[in-house]
Design a protein around this motif. Structure first.
Motif, PDB file in Angstrom:
ATOM      1  N   HIS A  76       0.811  -1.225   0.000  1.00 20.11           N
ATOM      2  CA  HIS A  76       0.000   0.000   0.000  1.00 20.11           C
ATOM      3  C   HIS A  76       0.841   1.270   0.000  1.00 20.11           C
ATOM      4  N   ARG A 109     -10.197  -3.811  -6.050  1.00 18.97           N
ATOM      5  CA  ARG A 109      -9.149  -4.077  -7.043  1.00 18.97           C
ATOM      6  C   ARG A 109      -9.649  -4.944  -8.202  1.00 18.97           C
ATOM      7  N   ARG A 128       2.649   2.256  -2.100  1.00 14.08           N
ATOM      8  CA  ARG A 128       2.652   2.884  -3.428  1.00 14.08           C
ATOM      9  C   ARG A 128       1.625   4.012  -3.512  1.00 14.08           C
ATOM     10  N   HIS A 155     -13.716   1.349   2.340  1.00 14.00           N
ATOM     11  CA  HIS A 155     -12.428   0.731   2.695  1.00 14.00           C
ATOM     12  C   HIS A 155     -11.662   1.657   3.645  1.00 14.00           C
TER      13      HIS A 155
HETATM   14  C1  HEM Z   1      -5.006  -2.112   7.707  1.00 13.01           C
HETATM   15  C2  HEM Z   1      -4.857  -1.541   6.573  1.00 13.01           C
HETATM   16  C3  HEM Z   1      -5.282  -2.078   5.221  1.00 13.01           C
HETATM   17  C4  HEM Z   1      -5.540  -3.364   4.820  1.00 13.01           C
HETATM   18  C5  HEM Z   1      -5.443  -4.647   5.647  1.00 13.01           C
HETATM   19  C6  HEM Z   1      -5.909  -3.312   3.434  1.00 13.01           C
HETATM   20  C7  HEM Z   1      -6.218  -4.417   2.652  1.00 13.01           C
HETATM   21  C8  HEM Z   1      -6.387  -4.384   1.285  1.00 13.01           C
HETATM   22  C9  HEM Z   1      -6.480  -5.527   0.420  1.00 13.01           C
HETATM   23  C10 HEM Z   1      -6.388  -6.977   0.893  1.00 13.01           C
HETATM   24  C11 HEM Z   1      -6.645  -5.102  -0.832  1.00 13.01           C
HETATM   25  C12 HEM Z   1      -6.810  -5.984  -2.080  1.00 13.01           C
HETATM   26  C13 HEM Z   1      -5.683  -5.861  -3.075  1.00 13.01           C
HETATM   27  C14 HEM Z   1      -4.349  -6.166  -2.524  1.00 13.01           C
HETATM   28  O1  HEM Z   1      -4.104  -7.314  -2.120  1.00 13.01           O
HETATM   29  O2  HEM Z   1      -3.556  -5.224  -2.483  1.00 13.01           O
HETATM   30  C15 HEM Z   1      -6.650  -3.665  -0.782  1.00 13.01           C
HETATM   31  C16 HEM Z   1      -6.786  -2.848  -1.881  1.00 13.01           C
HETATM   32  C17 HEM Z   1      -6.791  -1.481  -1.837  1.00 13.01           C
HETATM   33  N1  HEM Z   1      -6.601  -0.681  -0.730  1.00 13.01           N
HETATM   34 FE1  HEM Z   1      -6.297  -1.310   1.128  1.00 13.01          FE
HETATM   35  N2  HEM Z   1      -5.885  -2.014   3.010  1.00 13.01           N
HETATM   36  C18 HEM Z   1      -5.494  -1.225   4.075  1.00 13.01           C
HETATM   37  C19 HEM Z   1      -5.310   0.141   4.090  1.00 13.01           C
HETATM   38  C20 HEM Z   1      -5.558   0.977   3.028  1.00 13.01           C
HETATM   39  C21 HEM Z   1      -5.364   2.407   3.040  1.00 13.01           C
HETATM   40  C22 HEM Z   1      -4.863   3.227   4.236  1.00 13.01           C
HETATM   41  C23 HEM Z   1      -5.681   2.861   1.790  1.00 13.01           C
HETATM   42  C24 HEM Z   1      -5.665   4.232   1.242  1.00 13.01           C
HETATM   43  C25 HEM Z   1      -5.819   5.316   1.901  1.00 13.01           C
HETATM   44  C26 HEM Z   1      -6.075   1.716   1.003  1.00 13.01           C
HETATM   45  C27 HEM Z   1      -6.469   1.740  -0.308  1.00 13.01           C
HETATM   46  C28 HEM Z   1      -6.647   0.640  -1.118  1.00 13.01           C
HETATM   47  C29 HEM Z   1      -6.890   0.692  -2.536  1.00 13.01           C
HETATM   48  C30 HEM Z   1      -7.000   1.969  -3.370  1.00 13.01           C
HETATM   49  C31 HEM Z   1      -6.970  -0.640  -2.989  1.00 13.01           C
HETATM   50  C32 HEM Z   1      -7.193  -1.100  -4.448  1.00 13.01           C
HETATM   51  C33 HEM Z   1      -5.842  -1.415  -4.986  1.00 13.01           C
HETATM   52  C34 HEM Z   1      -5.770  -1.618  -6.463  1.00 13.01           C
HETATM   53  O3  HEM Z   1      -6.774  -1.484  -7.158  1.00 13.01           O
HETATM   54  O4  HEM Z   1      -4.645  -1.902  -6.884  1.00 13.01           O
HETATM   55  N3  HEM Z   1      -6.003   0.580   1.788  1.00 13.01           N
HETATM   56  N4  HEM Z   1      -6.501  -3.246   0.508  1.00 13.01           N
END
Ligand code: HEM
Length: 337
Positions: free
Chosen positions: A150, A229, A152, A264
């Motif tokens: 993340h 995603r 990135r 999210h």
């Molecule tokens: C405890 C913190 C977090 C967890 C456990 C988490 C978990 C995940 C997971 C499992 C995904 C699915 C894709 C992957 O495996 O990367 C994901 C996607 C995503 N997360 Fe998180 N996330 C967290 C924090 C955040 C934060 C702080 C942001 C932004 C402010 C964020 C923004 C996003 C976005 C934009 C995607 C879509 C990525 C893509 O399309 O490539 N997440 N997240």
């Protein structure tokens, strides 16, 4: 507490958070609140909370050595004290650090977990139980990888190691967008940890909403992340504008970011704000645990409780000096005539 109530309360709490973010952004257009104000408040709460907890722990007096040990303590020269003993019963800070590294990076004490089973008749067997260790390792490491990936969103240009992690994590390259295994393994590991609490009677008995809620929260985070995603395809360019704005303290809320992102982000915010006040703080607590961070040198150093009340001694000699004549009159033997 009844399992049905604990599970329902925890699940509904997370579901309620999803509904709040959905209604707030989709219905009331509170993008600023959910995209900027709440995330900032969450980060502030996280840091103040963690510092507060750590200071509270650090202030706890630990007058005695109370390390948990599993081997022979360093003793007489002819009693074996090899590397295994040094690790399990560390005599100095160097071996405490070695033991701590294995504990934190490999969950060593969990690896040595055993299960008691009854054989035929009165026979008792201790069997190795590695599933919990495997689930815990899979959970913690994939969580770390997901968080590092993340980065990135928060850095421009992104650090070189994030690219390496992305390449390794997405090495299948069979689909578009690249499928990151860590997200799915994280989901599977959390599901295992949740099912373990629900299906095992002993675990069910000791589980509370404080155990279920974090698991449902993380499941919620993973589900919304995966949906964003692979299914609903959020606008990553606008999202990155928002996240870079947050870290550079010049917040912007670009148009057209889909609601799933705000859901999210809201779950992440609540998760971080809740973190310091929950059992999840074991992340910091493990380093402050006196059963882990103390060496066992009780045969080398005499540890005296520094705030022992001063005791007024009355020695036998002083007693005899005081009562000698009376003792002699009563026919009692005395040391000094
Ligand atoms: C405890 C913190 C977090 C967890 C456990 C988490 C978990 C995940 C997971 C499992 C995904 C699915 C894709 C992957 O495996 O990367 C994901 C996607 C995503 N997360 Fe998180 N996330 C967290 C924090 C955040 C934060 C702080 C942001 C932004 C402010 C964020 C923004 C996003 C976005 C934009 C995607 C879509 C990525 C893509 O399309 O490539 N997440 N997240």
């Amino acid at each position: 507490m009844n399992i049905i109530i604990s599970l329902t309360v925890s699940f509904l709490a997370v579901f309620g958070l999803v509904v709040i973010a959905f209604v707030g952004v989709w219905g009331a257009h509170l993008e600023w609140l959910f995209g900027v104000v709440i995330p900032y408040l969450a980060v502030i709460t996280f840091f103040i909370g963690i510092v507060y907890r750590v200071v509270q722990w650090a202030k706890c007096p630990v007058p005695f050595r109370i390390p948990s040990t599993c081997a022979q303590q360093k003793s007489l020269p002819w009693i074996k004290y090899g590397y295994a003993e040094k690790l399990d019963n560390p005599v100095n800070t160097f071996w405490v650090v070695c033991r701590m590294i294995l504990e934190v990076l490999c969950f060593r004490s969990l690896f040595r977990n055993t299960r008691l089973e009854f054989g035929s008749g009165q026979e008792i067997k201790y069997k190795s139980a590695k599933w919990l260790w495997l689930g815990a390792i899979a959970f913690h490491y994939t969580f770390l990888i997901v968080l590092l990936r993340h980065l990135r969103f928060f850095t421009e240009p992104m650090p070189f190691f994030v690219k390496i992690i992305e390449n390794v994590d997405g090495f299948f390259q069979m689909f578009l967008p690249t499928v990151y295994q860590s997200g799915f393994i994280l989901g599977a590991a959390v599901t295992y940890l949740l099912l373990r609490r629900i299906l095992d009677g002993k675990m069910r008995y000791i589980s509370l909403p404080a155990d279920y809620f974090p698991l449902f929260m993380i499941l919620g985070l993973v589900t919304t992340g995966v949906l964003m995603r692979y299914v609903l395809k959020a606008d990553i360019v606008s999202i990155k504008e928002l996240t870079l704005g947050l870290v550079s303290f010049k917040p912007v809320v670009p148009e057209g970011i889909s609601v799933i992102f705000y859901i999210h982000l809201f779950l992440v915010s609540v998760f971080f704000a809740y973190f310091p006040f929950s059992k999840l703080t074991h992340m910091a607590g493990v380093f402050l645990s006196p059963t882990r961070n103390l060496s066992n040198n009780t045969r080398i150093v005499r540890h005296i409780n520094p705030w022992n009340n001063p005791v007024k001694f009355h020695t036998y000699q002083a007693y005899e000096d005081e009562f000698r004549e009376k003792m002699k009159d009563a026919g009692l033997p005395v040391d000094k005539e």
